[in-house]
Enzyme design. Structure first.
Site, PDB file in Angstrom:
ATOM      1  N   CYS A 111      -4.167   2.305  -6.094  1.00 29.14           N
ATOM      2  CA  CYS A 111      -4.265   3.207  -4.929  1.00 29.14           C
ATOM      3  C   CYS A 111      -4.716   4.614  -5.319  1.00 29.14           C
ATOM      4  CB  CYS A 111      -2.926   3.257  -4.219  1.00 29.14           C
ATOM      5  SG  CYS A 111      -2.303   1.614  -3.847  1.00 29.14           S
ATOM      6  N   HIS A 252      -3.272   9.056   0.445  1.00 28.83           N
ATOM      7  CA  HIS A 252      -3.338   7.588   0.434  1.00 28.83           C
ATOM      8  C   HIS A 252      -2.463   7.069   1.570  1.00 28.83           C
ATOM      9  CE1 HIS A 252      -3.045   3.485  -0.635  1.00 28.83           C
ATOM     10  NE2 HIS A 252      -1.837   3.562  -1.171  1.00 28.83           N
ATOM     11  N   ASN A 282      -2.607  -0.475   4.539  1.00 31.50           N
ATOM     12  CA  ASN A 282      -2.837   0.034   3.183  1.00 31.50           C
ATOM     13  C   ASN A 282      -3.979  -0.762   2.549  1.00 31.50           C
ATOM     14  OD1 ASN A 282      -2.743   0.615   0.456  1.00 31.50           O
ATOM     15  ND2 ASN A 282      -0.518   0.492   0.289  1.00 31.50           N
TER      16      ASN A 282
HETATM   17  O1  UT7 Z   1       0.095   1.660  -2.006  1.00 28.02           O
HETATM   18  C1  UT7 Z   1       0.987   1.696  -3.069  1.00 28.02           C
HETATM   19  C2  UT7 Z   1       2.130   2.582  -2.784  1.00 28.02           C
HETATM   20  N1  UT7 Z   1       2.979   1.948  -1.807  1.00 28.02           N
HETATM   21  C3  UT7 Z   1       4.029   2.561  -1.388  1.00 28.02           C
HETATM   22  O2  UT7 Z   1       4.335   3.641  -1.804  1.00 28.02           O
HETATM   23  C4  UT7 Z   1       4.866   1.872  -0.346  1.00 28.02           C
HETATM   24  C5  UT7 Z   1       6.085   1.293  -0.938  1.00 28.02           C
HETATM   25  N2  UT7 Z   1       7.179   0.825  -0.124  1.00 28.02           N
HETATM   26  C6  UT7 Z   1       7.274   0.750   1.236  1.00 28.02           C
HETATM   27  O3  UT7 Z   1       6.399   1.090   1.981  1.00 28.02           O
HETATM   28  C7  UT7 Z   1       8.601   0.268   1.778  1.00 28.02           C
HETATM   29  O4  UT7 Z   1       9.509   0.112   0.717  1.00 28.02           O
HETATM   30  C8  UT7 Z   1       8.511  -1.055   2.577  1.00 28.02           C
HETATM   31  C9  UT7 Z   1       7.800  -0.817   3.886  1.00 28.02           C
HETATM   32  C10 UT7 Z   1       7.820  -2.118   1.778  1.00 28.02           C
HETATM   33  C11 UT7 Z   1       9.926  -1.535   2.916  1.00 28.02           C
HETATM   34  O5  UT7 Z   1      10.639  -0.539   3.611  1.00 28.02           O
HETATM   35  P1  UT7 Z   1      12.113  -0.145   3.164  1.00 28.02           P
HETATM   36  O6  UT7 Z   1      12.602   0.874   4.075  1.00 28.02           O
HETATM   37  O7  UT7 Z   1      12.069   0.186   1.687  1.00 28.02           O
HETATM   38  O8  UT7 Z   1      12.892  -1.477   3.482  1.00 28.02           O
HETATM   39  P2  UT7 Z   1      13.750  -2.395   2.490  1.00 28.02           P
HETATM   40  O9  UT7 Z   1      12.866  -3.122   1.541  1.00 28.02           O
HETATM   41  O10 UT7 Z   1      14.883  -1.572   1.928  1.00 28.02           O
HETATM   42  O11 UT7 Z   1      14.360  -3.437   3.511  1.00 28.02           O
HETATM   43  C12 UT7 Z   1      15.274  -3.049   4.540  1.00 28.02           C
HETATM   44  C13 UT7 Z   1      15.665  -4.298   5.313  1.00 28.02           C
HETATM   45  C14 UT7 Z   1      16.084  -5.442   4.416  1.00 28.02           C
HETATM   46  O12 UT7 Z   1      17.082  -6.161   5.089  1.00 28.02           O
HETATM   47  P3  UT7 Z   1      18.633  -5.941   4.750  1.00 28.02           P
HETATM   48  O13 UT7 Z   1      18.776  -6.282   3.279  1.00 28.02           O
HETATM   49  O14 UT7 Z   1      18.914  -4.493   5.019  1.00 28.02           O
HETATM   50  O15 UT7 Z   1      19.333  -6.882   5.663  1.00 28.02           O
HETATM   51  C15 UT7 Z   1      14.838  -6.291   4.312  1.00 28.02           C
HETATM   52  O16 UT7 Z   1      15.153  -7.644   4.038  1.00 28.02           O
HETATM   53  O17 UT7 Z   1      14.529  -4.778   6.046  1.00 28.02           O
HETATM   54  C16 UT7 Z   1      14.263  -6.137   5.694  1.00 28.02           C
HETATM   55  N3  UT7 Z   1      12.829  -6.361   5.749  1.00 28.02           N
HETATM   56  C17 UT7 Z   1      12.188  -6.679   6.882  1.00 28.02           C
HETATM   57  N4  UT7 Z   1      12.620  -6.864   8.136  1.00 28.02           N
HETATM   58  C18 UT7 Z   1      11.703  -7.165   9.079  1.00 28.02           C
HETATM   59  C19 UT7 Z   1      11.930  -6.280   4.745  1.00 28.02           C
HETATM   60  N5  UT7 Z   1      10.701  -6.540   5.206  1.00 28.02           N
HETATM   61  C20 UT7 Z   1      10.822  -6.780   6.532  1.00 28.02           C
HETATM   62  C21 UT7 Z   1       9.925  -7.104   7.546  1.00 28.02           C
HETATM   63  N6  UT7 Z   1      10.393  -7.277   8.795  1.00 28.02           N
HETATM   64  N7  UT7 Z   1       8.592  -7.226   7.314  1.00 28.02           N
END
Ligand code: UT7
Length: 325
Positions: A111, A252, A282
């Site tokens: 990225c 980005h 992205n």
């Molecule tokens: O381009 C390279 C650079 N990229 C980045 O910098 C982006 C990196 N990361 C992110 O954008 C975020 O970490 C994500 C969007 C991927 C995830 O968001 P988050 O706020 O970090 O969520 P999380 O992984 O902590 O998940 C929170 C909850 C979890 O459920 P529990 O354990 O709280 O019950 C996940 O299982 O959301 C759940 N979850 C989803 N729910 C519905 C994870 N993915 C999804 C989904 N839909 N697609």
């Protein structure tokens, strides 16, 4: 001798992948995706390879700069989804354009790739080795996304962006900053080839899941929230400027929450920060040049303006550049 960006171009494949469609593929919902990422839809290259997307973006950038393929003497392509290991994406684009006078090679900085490519082109042009460069960020990430993994398939899309960089008496790239932390690389990873444990024996079957992108989202998010502003600070320091001297910040497009973090940290008016993640998701190395091409097309770029670009992600890497239009 300095260098200046004189043309921008982008190409997005027409097929849309909406949050509604993803709801049918994995256990997710539109509200979660919009609140956690800001993404509403992304584009998918249906049958087109990275080189085809890149060549279309390149043609638009050439036209914007008033140049022909024969004017190019350097092509630097940033991608993590090249169509082939060899020839490089840059060579494939060269062939597609008929840019017979150019040196061409790829770089892999995920990225941050477009900002890395800009710095490489600027350095070559400053050294007087080349005069007219095409730089590209182009991806078909849909080919390495596992559409049963809801933590990644909601984020990524396909697309290409390009810019023409010309040798110039004007210093159009007053500062750049490139950085990497390979020790953290495992948190955002896509396998190229299986390990050659038995190179003369039976080939190891390689299914899509072994090649798919894997991400520890939270860790990458934390990295991005701290390293994007640090990279921005570093470019500003190197240019002897403050954020008040910047007309546009072009980050980005990884997650709207990271962009909001940047806005809060620098107390920026929202209208100074370009955002299109809602429509394209992205696209890794392509997000920044796609933003720049859209800004040009919408008449948002005025001569003399200073833009602060910041990329961050796989590698892990972070990179920033200040450009003057
Ligand atoms: O381009 C390279 C650079 N990229 C980045 O910098 C982006 C990196 N990361 C992110 O954008 C975020 O970490 C994500 C969007 C991927 C995830 O968001 P988050 O706020 O970090 O969520 P999380 O992984 O902590 O998940 C929170 C909850 C979890 O459920 P529990 O354990 O709280 O019950 C996940 O299982 O959301 C759940 N979850 C989803 N729910 C519905 C994870 N993915 C999804 C989904 N839909 N697609």
């Amino acid at each position: 001798m300095g260098s200046q960006i004189t043309g921008f171009g982008a190409y997005l494949p027409p097929q849309r992948l909406t949050n509604g469609r993803l709801e049918q593929l994995v256990d997710t919902n539109n509200d979660w995706i919009v609140q956690r990422t800001g993404i509403r839809e992304r584009r998918i290259a249906n049958g087109e390879g990275t080189a085809q997307l890149a060549a279309k973006a390149a043609r638009r950038a050439l036209e914007d700069a008033g140049k022909t393929p024969a004017d190019l003497d350097l092509i630097v392509a940033a991608t993590v989804t090249p169509d082939r290991f060899t020839p490089s994406l840059a060579c494939m684009v060269q062939a597609e354009l008929g840019a017979a006078n150019a040196a061409a090679f790829d770089i892999s900085a995920a990225c941050s790739g477009f900002v890395y490519a800009l710095d490489i082109a600027d350095s070559f042009l400053q050294a007087g080795k080349f005069r007219t460069a095409l730089i590209l960020g182009a991806e078909t990430l849909s080919r390495i996304v596992d559409y049963s993994d809801r933590s990644t398939c909601i984020l990524f899309g396909d697309g290409a962006g390009a810019a023409i960089v010309e040798a110039s008496p004007v210093n159009g790239v007053p500062a750049t900053y490139l950085w990497a932390d390979g020790a953290q690389g495992g948190v955002l990873c896509a396998q190229a080839l299986p390990l050659g444990e038995d190179p003369l024996g039976e080939r190891v079957p390689q299914d899509i899941h072994s090649r798919a992108v894997h991400m520890a989202g939270g860790e990458v998010l934390r990295f991005s929230l701290s390293e994007a502003p640090r990279a921005m600070d570093e470019a500003l320091r190197r240019a002897g400027l403050t954020i008040d001297d910047i007309d546009w910040v072009v980050p980005h497009q990884a997650n709207k929450r990271i962009i909001s973090g940047i806005i809060r940290r620098y107390r920026l008016p929202e209208e100074k920060v370009y955002v299109n993640i809602d429509r394209f998701g992205n696209t890794s190395s392509a997000t920044i040049p796609i933003c720049l091409a859209e800004m040009r097309e919408r008449g948002l770029l005025q001569k003399g303006q200073r833009l602060l670009l910041v990329g961050f992600g796989g590698g892990l890497t972070a990179a920033s550049a200040i450009i003057q239009i």
